[in-house]
Design an enzyme around this catalytic site. Structure first.
Site, PDB file in Angstrom:
ATOM      1  N   TYR A  23      36.270  36.044  39.691  1.00 54.07           N
ATOM      2  CA  TYR A  23      36.860  37.376  39.503  1.00 54.07           C
ATOM      3  C   TYR A  23      37.434  37.904  40.827  1.00 54.07           C
ATOM      4  O   TYR A  23      38.579  38.368  40.879  1.00 54.07           O
ATOM      5  CB  TYR A  23      35.779  38.316  38.957  1.00 54.07           C
ATOM      6  CG  TYR A  23      36.118  39.780  39.026  1.00 54.07           C
ATOM      7  CD1 TYR A  23      37.059  40.335  38.170  1.00 54.07           C
ATOM      8  CD2 TYR A  23      35.482  40.621  39.946  1.00 54.07           C
ATOM      9  CE1 TYR A  23      37.375  41.692  38.238  1.00 54.07           C
ATOM     10  CE2 TYR A  23      35.783  41.968  40.020  1.00 54.07           C
ATOM     11  CZ  TYR A  23      36.724  42.499  39.165  1.00 54.07           C
ATOM     12  OH  TYR A  23      37.039  43.837  39.241  1.00 54.07           O
ATOM     13  N   ARG A  74      23.479  50.325  46.570  1.00 50.99           N
ATOM     14  CA  ARG A  74      24.794  49.742  46.867  1.00 50.99           C
ATOM     15  C   ARG A  74      25.903  50.737  46.554  1.00 50.99           C
ATOM     16  O   ARG A  74      26.865  50.880  47.293  1.00 50.99           O
ATOM     17  CB  ARG A  74      24.959  48.443  46.055  1.00 50.99           C
ATOM     18  CG  ARG A  74      26.287  47.762  46.253  1.00 50.99           C
ATOM     19  CD  ARG A  74      26.317  46.370  45.625  1.00 50.99           C
ATOM     20  NE  ARG A  74      27.650  45.872  45.640  1.00 50.99           N
ATOM     21  CZ  ARG A  74      28.531  46.010  44.651  1.00 50.99           C
ATOM     22  NH1 ARG A  74      28.171  46.600  43.511  1.00 50.99           N
ATOM     23  NH2 ARG A  74      29.753  45.560  44.772  1.00 50.99           N
ATOM     24  N   GLY A 103      44.508  46.542  33.595  1.00 50.69           N
ATOM     25  CA  GLY A 103      44.154  45.580  32.541  1.00 50.69           C
ATOM     26  C   GLY A 103      43.683  44.246  33.096  1.00 50.69           C
ATOM     27  O   GLY A 103      44.178  43.771  34.119  1.00 50.69           O
ATOM     28  N   HIS A 110      35.229  43.101  45.247  1.00 49.44           N
ATOM     29  CA  HIS A 110      34.773  41.711  45.136  1.00 49.44           C
ATOM     30  C   HIS A 110      35.764  40.709  45.743  1.00 49.44           C
ATOM     31  O   HIS A 110      35.437  39.535  45.883  1.00 49.44           O
ATOM     32  CB  HIS A 110      34.435  41.379  43.687  1.00 49.44           C
ATOM     33  CG  HIS A 110      33.267  42.185  43.200  1.00 49.44           C
ATOM     34  ND1 HIS A 110      31.986  41.990  43.686  1.00 49.44           N
ATOM     35  CD2 HIS A 110      33.184  43.228  42.338  1.00 49.44           C
ATOM     36  CE1 HIS A 110      31.168  42.867  43.129  1.00 49.44           C
ATOM     37  NE2 HIS A 110      31.876  43.642  42.306  1.00 49.44           N
ATOM     38  N   SER A 142      39.734  44.908  43.863  1.00 50.59           N
ATOM     39  CA  SER A 142      38.289  45.148  43.804  1.00 50.59           C
ATOM     40  C   SER A 142      37.613  44.835  45.130  1.00 50.59           C
ATOM     41  O   SER A 142      38.086  43.981  45.902  1.00 50.59           O
ATOM     42  CB  SER A 142      37.678  44.270  42.714  1.00 50.59           C
ATOM     43  OG  SER A 142      36.272  44.252  42.821  1.00 50.59           O
ATOM     44  N   ASP A 156      49.169  41.637  25.020  1.00 53.33           N
ATOM     45  CA  ASP A 156      48.293  40.702  25.720  1.00 53.33           C
ATOM     46  C   ASP A 156      48.964  40.359  27.042  1.00 53.33           C
ATOM     47  O   ASP A 156      50.078  39.813  27.058  1.00 53.33           O
ATOM     48  CB  ASP A 156      48.118  39.436  24.857  1.00 53.33           C
ATOM     49  CG  ASP A 156      47.204  38.412  25.527  1.00 53.33           C
ATOM     50  OD1 ASP A 156      46.785  38.628  26.687  1.00 53.33           O
ATOM     51  OD2 ASP A 156      46.916  37.395  24.868  1.00 53.33           O
TER      52      ASP A 156
HETATM   53  N1  NAD Z   1      35.031  49.997  36.923  1.00 55.27           N
HETATM   54  C1  NAD Z   1      34.991  49.853  38.248  1.00 55.27           C
HETATM   55  O1  NAD Z   1      34.215  50.525  38.931  1.00 55.27           O
HETATM   56  C2  NAD Z   1      35.909  48.862  38.920  1.00 55.27           C
HETATM   57  C3  NAD Z   1      35.595  48.397  40.208  1.00 55.27           C
HETATM   58  C4  NAD Z   1      36.474  47.519  40.834  1.00 55.27           C
HETATM   59  C5  NAD Z   1      37.629  47.128  40.196  1.00 55.27           C
HETATM   60  N2  NAD Z   1      37.888  47.563  38.934  1.00 55.27           N
HETATM   61  C6  NAD Z   1      39.104  47.098  38.263  1.00 55.27           C
HETATM   62  O2  NAD Z   1      39.712  48.209  37.629  1.00 55.27           O
HETATM   63  C7  NAD Z   1      40.249  47.810  36.380  1.00 55.27           C
HETATM   64  C8  NAD Z   1      39.633  48.643  35.254  1.00 55.27           C
HETATM   65  O3  NAD Z   1      38.236  48.451  35.253  1.00 55.27           O
HETATM   66  P1  NAD Z   1      37.343  48.855  34.008  1.00 55.27           P
HETATM   67  O4  NAD Z   1      35.967  49.055  34.511  1.00 55.27           O
HETATM   68  O5  NAD Z   1      38.003  49.932  33.247  1.00 55.27           O
HETATM   69  O6  NAD Z   1      37.363  47.509  33.172  1.00 55.27           O
HETATM   70  P2  NAD Z   1      37.231  47.339  31.577  1.00 55.27           P
HETATM   71  O7  NAD Z   1      36.780  45.953  31.353  1.00 55.27           O
HETATM   72  O8  NAD Z   1      36.427  48.452  31.005  1.00 55.27           O
HETATM   73  O9  NAD Z   1      38.742  47.505  31.101  1.00 55.27           O
HETATM   74  C9  NAD Z   1      39.694  46.490  31.248  1.00 55.27           C
HETATM   75  C10 NAD Z   1      40.623  46.555  30.070  1.00 55.27           C
HETATM   76  O10 NAD Z   1      41.552  45.469  30.161  1.00 55.27           O
HETATM   77  C11 NAD Z   1      41.779  44.984  28.851  1.00 55.27           C
HETATM   78  N3  NAD Z   1      42.204  43.584  28.882  1.00 55.27           N
HETATM   79  C12 NAD Z   1      41.437  42.480  29.129  1.00 55.27           C
HETATM   80  N4  NAD Z   1      42.157  41.364  28.964  1.00 55.27           N
HETATM   81  C13 NAD Z   1      43.408  41.752  28.608  1.00 55.27           C
HETATM   82  C14 NAD Z   1      44.594  41.046  28.283  1.00 55.27           C
HETATM   83  N5  NAD Z   1      44.656  39.697  28.298  1.00 55.27           N
HETATM   84  N6  NAD Z   1      45.681  41.757  27.940  1.00 55.27           N
HETATM   85  C15 NAD Z   1      45.643  43.133  27.904  1.00 55.27           C
HETATM   86  N7  NAD Z   1      44.538  43.846  28.190  1.00 55.27           N
HETATM   87  C16 NAD Z   1      43.432  43.165  28.556  1.00 55.27           C
HETATM   88  C17 NAD Z   1      40.462  45.135  28.120  1.00 55.27           C
HETATM   89  O11 NAD Z   1      40.651  45.214  26.705  1.00 55.27           O
HETATM   90  C18 NAD Z   1      39.906  46.419  28.720  1.00 55.27           C
HETATM   91  O12 NAD Z   1      40.145  47.542  27.903  1.00 55.27           O
HETATM   92  C19 NAD Z   1      39.971  46.324  36.234  1.00 55.27           C
HETATM   93  O13 NAD Z   1      41.101  45.613  36.684  1.00 55.27           O
HETATM   94  C20 NAD Z   1      38.805  46.102  37.173  1.00 55.27           C
HETATM   95  O14 NAD Z   1      38.778  44.776  37.626  1.00 55.27           O
HETATM   96  C21 NAD Z   1      37.053  48.414  38.281  1.00 55.27           C
END
Ligand code: NAD
Length: 267
Positions: A134, A172, A70, A111, A109, A49
Protein backbone atom coordinates in the site's frame (compact mmCIF):
# COMPACT_ATOMS: atom_id res chain seq x y z
CA UNK A 1 -11.85 26.33 -9.95
CA UNK A 2 -15.44 25.82 -11.02
CA UNK A 3 -15.87 22.05 -11.37
CA UNK A 4 -14.27 19.73 -8.84
CA UNK A 5 -14.29 15.93 -8.95
CA UNK A 6 -13.82 13.94 -5.74
CA UNK A 7 -13.00 10.24 -6.18
CA UNK A 8 -13.43 7.73 -3.37
CA UNK A 9 -16.58 9.64 -2.40
CA UNK A 10 -18.24 6.66 -0.70
CA UNK A 11 -15.31 6.11 1.66
CA UNK A 12 -14.56 7.26 5.18
CA UNK A 13 -12.81 10.50 4.16
CA UNK A 14 -14.90 11.05 1.02
CA UNK A 15 -18.14 10.90 3.00
CA UNK A 16 -16.88 13.59 5.38
CA UNK A 17 -15.62 15.74 2.51
CA UNK A 18 -18.95 15.58 0.70
CA UNK A 19 -20.39 17.50 3.64
CA UNK A 20 -17.40 19.74 4.39
CA UNK A 21 -16.86 20.88 0.79
CA UNK A 22 -20.52 21.73 0.25
CA UNK A 23 -20.78 25.28 -1.11
CA UNK A 24 -17.03 25.78 -1.62
CA UNK A 25 -17.05 25.28 -5.41
CA UNK A 26 -19.83 25.95 -7.95
CA UNK A 27 -20.00 22.28 -9.04
CA UNK A 28 -18.88 19.22 -7.09
CA UNK A 29 -18.93 15.83 -8.82
CA UNK A 30 -18.49 12.71 -6.71
CA UNK A 31 -17.31 9.32 -7.90
CA UNK A 32 -16.64 5.88 -6.49
CA UNK A 33 -16.95 2.27 -7.61
CA UNK A 34 -19.93 1.99 -5.23
CA UNK A 35 -22.74 4.45 -4.61
CA UNK A 36 -22.47 6.19 -1.22
CA UNK A 37 -25.14 4.80 1.11
CA UNK A 38 -26.11 8.31 2.26
CA UNK A 39 -26.05 10.01 -1.17
CA UNK A 40 -28.56 12.83 -1.21
CA UNK A 41 -30.63 13.87 -4.23
CA UNK A 42 -28.79 17.19 -4.63
CA UNK A 43 -25.36 15.49 -4.91
CA UNK A 44 -23.99 14.68 -8.38
CA UNK A 45 -22.57 11.14 -8.47
CA UNK A 46 -20.92 9.15 -11.27
CA UNK A 47 -19.90 5.53 -10.68
CA UNK A 48 -16.56 4.41 -12.14
CA UNK A 49 -13.91 1.77 -11.63
CA UNK A 50 -10.54 3.52 -11.47
CA UNK A 51 -8.88 0.46 -13.01
CA UNK A 52 -10.84 1.04 -16.26
CA UNK A 53 -9.34 3.92 -18.27
CA UNK A 54 -12.46 4.61 -20.37
CA UNK A 55 -14.59 4.94 -17.23
CA UNK A 56 -12.04 7.27 -15.64
CA UNK A 57 -11.88 9.54 -18.68
CA UNK A 58 -15.67 9.93 -18.55
CA UNK A 59 -15.72 11.16 -14.93
CA UNK A 60 -12.70 13.41 -15.39
CA UNK A 61 -13.77 15.15 -18.60
CA UNK A 62 -14.79 18.76 -18.07
CA UNK A 63 -13.54 19.23 -14.51
CA UNK A 64 -10.95 21.82 -13.44
CA UNK A 65 -9.61 20.03 -10.39
CA UNK A 66 -9.60 16.56 -8.84
CA UNK A 67 -9.34 15.42 -5.25
CA UNK A 68 -8.18 11.84 -5.68
CA UNK A 69 -9.13 9.72 -2.67
CA UNK A 70 -10.28 6.58 -4.47
CA UNK A 71 -8.39 3.33 -4.08
CA UNK A 72 -7.57 0.57 -1.62
CA UNK A 73 -6.78 2.33 1.66
CA UNK A 74 -4.99 -0.34 3.71
CA UNK A 75 -2.49 -3.12 3.04
CA UNK A 76 -3.77 -5.58 0.47
CA UNK A 77 -2.57 -8.38 -1.77
CA UNK A 78 -0.68 -7.42 -4.90
CA UNK A 79 -3.53 -7.75 -7.45
CA UNK A 80 -5.75 -5.53 -5.29
CA UNK A 81 -3.10 -2.82 -4.84
CA UNK A 82 -2.05 -3.08 -8.48
CA UNK A 83 -5.56 -2.53 -9.84
CA UNK A 84 -7.00 0.05 -7.45
CA UNK A 85 -3.90 2.09 -6.61
CA UNK A 86 -1.24 1.61 -9.29
CA UNK A 87 -3.33 1.25 -12.46
CA UNK A 88 -6.09 3.37 -10.92
CA UNK A 89 -3.73 6.23 -10.13
CA UNK A 90 -2.08 6.04 -13.56
CA UNK A 91 -5.49 6.18 -15.25
CA UNK A 92 -6.45 9.18 -13.14
CA UNK A 93 -3.35 11.23 -14.04
CA UNK A 94 -3.36 10.19 -17.70
CA UNK A 95 -7.06 11.05 -18.09
CA UNK A 96 -6.51 14.35 -16.22
CA UNK A 97 -3.71 15.23 -18.64
CA UNK A 98 -5.60 14.23 -21.77
CA UNK A 99 -8.77 16.09 -20.78
CA UNK A 100 -6.80 19.19 -19.67
CA UNK A 101 -7.64 19.13 -15.99
CA UNK A 102 -5.63 21.89 -14.27
CA UNK A 103 -5.02 20.50 -10.79
CA UNK A 104 -4.90 17.24 -8.87
CA UNK A 105 -4.75 16.85 -5.10
CA UNK A 106 -3.64 13.31 -4.34
CA UNK A 107 -4.35 11.45 -1.11
CA UNK A 108 -0.92 9.99 -0.46
CA UNK A 109 -0.14 8.51 2.93
CA UNK A 110 2.26 8.46 5.85
CA UNK A 111 2.81 4.83 4.87
CA UNK A 112 4.95 6.04 1.93
CA UNK A 113 7.51 6.93 4.61
CA UNK A 114 6.39 4.52 7.35
CA UNK A 115 9.77 2.91 7.98
CA UNK A 116 11.34 6.08 9.35
CA UNK A 117 11.91 5.62 13.07
CA UNK A 118 9.69 7.62 15.38
CA UNK A 119 12.60 9.57 16.88
CA UNK A 120 13.52 11.02 13.47
CA UNK A 121 11.70 14.17 12.41
CA UNK A 122 11.32 14.14 8.63
CA UNK A 123 10.50 16.78 6.06
CA UNK A 124 9.01 16.33 2.62
CA UNK A 125 12.40 15.95 0.94
CA UNK A 126 13.30 12.52 2.37
CA UNK A 127 13.65 9.37 0.30
CA UNK A 128 10.46 7.31 0.46
CA UNK A 129 10.58 4.36 2.89
CA UNK A 130 7.26 2.54 2.31
CA UNK A 131 6.07 0.12 4.97
CA UNK A 132 3.72 -2.00 2.80
CA UNK A 133 2.60 -2.65 -0.77
CA UNK A 134 0.00 0.00 0.00
CA UNK A 135 2.77 2.45 0.96
CA UNK A 136 4.63 1.63 -2.27
CA UNK A 137 1.49 2.46 -4.25
CA UNK A 138 1.33 5.86 -2.53
CA UNK A 139 5.00 6.53 -3.35
CA UNK A 140 4.17 5.57 -6.94
CA UNK A 141 1.29 8.06 -6.94
CA UNK A 142 3.61 10.84 -5.73
CA UNK A 143 6.14 9.96 -8.44
CA UNK A 144 3.42 9.99 -11.10
CA UNK A 145 2.24 13.35 -9.80
CA UNK A 146 5.75 14.75 -10.15
CA UNK A 147 6.01 13.40 -13.71
CA UNK A 148 2.74 14.94 -14.86
CA UNK A 149 3.62 18.23 -13.13
CA UNK A 150 7.15 18.53 -14.46
CA UNK A 151 6.55 17.17 -17.96
CA UNK A 152 2.99 18.31 -18.65
CA UNK A 153 2.36 21.27 -16.34
CA UNK A 154 -0.43 19.71 -14.28
CA UNK A 155 -0.49 21.35 -10.85
CA UNK A 156 -0.18 18.57 -8.31
CA UNK A 157 -0.32 18.47 -4.52
CA UNK A 158 0.38 15.23 -2.66
CA UNK A 159 -0.95 15.00 0.88
CA UNK A 160 0.87 12.46 3.04
CA UNK A 161 -2.14 11.98 5.26
CA UNK A 162 -1.66 10.74 8.80
CA UNK A 163 -5.02 9.71 10.23
CA UNK A 164 -8.29 11.54 9.63
CA UNK A 165 -10.78 11.41 12.49
CA UNK A 166 -12.67 13.39 15.09
CA UNK A 167 -9.87 12.83 17.61
CA UNK A 168 -6.54 10.96 17.94
CA UNK A 169 -7.43 7.50 19.25
CA UNK A 170 -4.06 6.16 20.47
CA UNK A 171 -0.45 7.24 21.06
CA UNK A 172 0.59 7.01 17.42
CA UNK A 173 -2.34 9.13 16.38
CA UNK A 174 -1.19 11.90 18.79
CA UNK A 175 1.63 12.39 16.28
CA UNK A 176 -0.25 11.94 13.01
CA UNK A 177 -3.85 13.04 13.63
CA UNK A 178 -5.54 15.21 11.00
CA UNK A 179 -8.72 17.06 11.88
CA UNK A 180 -11.12 16.85 8.90
CA UNK A 181 -11.43 20.66 8.68
CA UNK A 182 -7.62 20.90 8.45
CA UNK A 183 -7.70 18.41 5.57
CA UNK A 184 -10.14 20.75 3.82
CA UNK A 185 -7.65 23.60 4.31
CA UNK A 186 -4.87 21.53 2.69
CA UNK A 187 -7.12 20.48 -0.20
CA UNK A 188 -8.14 24.08 -0.86
CA UNK A 189 -4.49 25.18 -0.92
CA UNK A 190 -3.84 22.44 -3.49
CA UNK A 191 -6.80 23.45 -5.63
CA UNK A 192 -6.47 27.22 -5.36
CA UNK A 193 -3.04 28.53 -4.38
CA UNK A 194 -1.51 30.33 -7.38
CA UNK A 195 2.06 29.12 -6.71
CA UNK A 196 1.38 25.37 -6.64
CA UNK A 197 3.34 23.40 -9.27
CA UNK A 198 4.27 20.16 -7.50
CA UNK A 199 4.17 20.06 -3.72
CA UNK A 200 4.14 17.47 -0.96
CA UNK A 201 2.50 18.34 2.37
CA UNK A 202 2.02 16.27 5.48
CA UNK A 203 -1.62 15.77 6.32
CA UNK A 204 -1.48 16.40 10.06
CA UNK A 205 -2.94 18.95 12.42
CA UNK A 206 -1.07 21.13 14.93
CA UNK A 207 0.32 18.13 16.84
CA UNK A 208 2.99 18.77 19.45
CA UNK A 209 4.22 15.16 19.11
CA UNK A 210 4.44 15.34 15.29
CA UNK A 211 7.20 13.35 13.55
CA UNK A 212 6.97 15.59 10.52
CA UNK A 213 8.28 19.00 9.62
CA UNK A 214 5.30 20.49 7.81
CA UNK A 215 6.85 23.89 7.12
CA UNK A 216 6.24 23.43 3.39
CA UNK A 217 2.47 23.44 3.99
CA UNK A 218 2.79 26.44 6.32
CA UNK A 219 4.70 28.28 3.58
CA UNK A 220 1.52 28.02 1.51
CA UNK A 221 -0.61 29.42 4.34
CA UNK A 222 -1.68 26.21 6.12
CA UNK A 223 -2.79 27.07 9.67
CA UNK A 224 -4.10 23.86 11.25
CA UNK A 225 -6.73 24.27 13.96
CA UNK A 226 -6.70 20.75 15.46
CA UNK A 227 -4.41 20.11 18.45
CA UNK A 228 -3.85 16.45 19.26
CA UNK A 229 -2.57 17.30 22.75
CA UNK A 230 -6.09 18.35 23.73
CA UNK A 231 -6.98 14.63 23.54
CA UNK A 232 -3.84 13.15 25.17
CA UNK A 233 -5.62 11.72 28.21
CA UNK A 234 -8.16 9.71 26.26
CA UNK A 235 -5.63 8.65 23.59
CA UNK A 236 -3.20 7.28 26.20
CA UNK A 237 -6.02 5.52 28.07
CA UNK A 238 -6.95 3.77 24.81
CA UNK A 239 -3.27 3.01 24.13
CA UNK A 240 -2.96 1.23 27.47
CA UNK A 241 -5.55 -1.32 26.34
CA UNK A 242 -3.69 -2.21 23.10
CA UNK A 243 -1.42 -5.27 22.85
CA UNK A 244 2.29 -4.44 22.61
CA UNK A 245 3.83 -4.28 19.14
CA UNK A 246 7.62 -3.79 19.49
CA UNK A 247 8.28 -3.35 15.74
CA UNK A 248 5.23 -1.19 15.14
CA UNK A 249 6.09 1.02 18.09
CA UNK A 250 9.58 1.66 16.74
CA UNK A 251 8.48 3.03 13.36
CA UNK A 252 6.19 5.79 12.19
CA UNK A 253 4.00 3.42 10.16
CA UNK A 254 2.98 1.44 13.26
CA UNK A 255 1.31 -1.92 12.61
CA UNK A 256 1.83 -1.57 8.83
CA UNK A 257 5.54 -2.08 9.64
CA UNK A 258 5.08 -5.12 11.88
CA UNK A 259 2.62 -6.85 9.51
CA UNK A 260 4.57 -9.55 7.55
CA UNK A 261 7.80 -8.27 9.17
CA UNK A 262 10.62 -10.83 9.10
CA UNK A 263 13.74 -8.74 8.50
CA UNK A 264 15.49 -10.71 11.26
CA UNK A 265 14.87 -14.15 9.75
CA UNK A 266 17.71 -16.65 9.39
CA UNK A 267 18.74 -17.00 5.75
N1 NAD B 1 -8.43 7.59 6.37
C1 NAD B 1 -7.21 8.05 6.63
O1 NAD B 1 -6.93 8.50 7.74
C2 NAD B 1 -6.16 8.03 5.55
C3 NAD B 1 -4.80 8.10 5.90
C4 NAD B 1 -3.84 8.13 4.89
C5 NAD B 1 -4.23 8.09 3.58
N2 NAD B 1 -5.55 7.98 3.26
C6 NAD B 1 -5.94 7.90 1.85
O2 NAD B 1 -7.05 8.75 1.64
C7 NAD B 1 -7.95 8.14 0.74
C8 NAD B 1 -9.33 7.99 1.39
O3 NAD B 1 -9.20 7.18 2.54
P1 NAD B 1 -10.46 6.51 3.23
O4 NAD B 1 -10.08 6.24 4.64
O5 NAD B 1 -11.67 7.30 2.94
O6 NAD B 1 -10.52 5.12 2.47
P2 NAD B 1 -11.82 4.22 2.17
O7 NAD B 1 -11.32 2.85 1.94
O8 NAD B 1 -12.85 4.43 3.23
O9 NAD B 1 -12.35 4.85 0.81
C9 NAD B 1 -11.75 4.59 -0.43
C10 NAD B 1 -12.83 4.55 -1.47
O10 NAD B 1 -12.23 4.20 -2.73
C11 NAD B 1 -13.14 3.36 -3.41
N3 NAD B 1 -12.43 2.51 -4.37
C12 NAD B 1 -11.65 1.42 -4.11
N4 NAD B 1 -11.26 0.83 -5.24
C13 NAD B 1 -11.79 1.56 -6.26
C14 NAD B 1 -11.76 1.44 -7.67
N5 NAD B 1 -11.08 0.44 -8.29
N6 NAD B 1 -12.43 2.34 -8.40
C15 NAD B 1 -13.14 3.35 -7.80
N7 NAD B 1 -13.22 3.50 -6.46
C16 NAD B 1 -12.54 2.62 -5.70
C17 NAD B 1 -13.82 2.53 -2.34
O11 NAD B 1 -15.09 2.04 -2.78
C18 NAD B 1 -13.91 3.51 -1.18
O12 NAD B 1 -15.19 4.11 -1.10
C19 NAD B 1 -7.34 6.82 0.32
O13 NAD B 1 -6.62 7.01 -0.87
C20 NAD B 1 -6.38 6.52 1.46
O14 NAD B 1 -5.33 5.70 1.02
C21 NAD B 1 -6.52 7.95 4.21
Amino acid sequence: MQNILVTGAAGHVGSRLRKLLKGTYPRLVFSDIRTPADLSSNEEFLAADLADYAQVEKIVAGVDGIVHLGGYSIEGDWPTILNANIIGCYNLFEAAYRTRVKRVVLASSNHAVGFYPREKKIGVDVTVRPDSRYGVSKAFGEALGALYADKHGLRVTCLRIGNVGDAPVDQRRLSIWLKPEDLVQLIRIGLEHPDIRFEVFYGCSDNEAAWWDNSNARRFGYRPQGRAEDFRGQAMAAQAKLPSDPIGERYQGGSFCSEEYDANRES
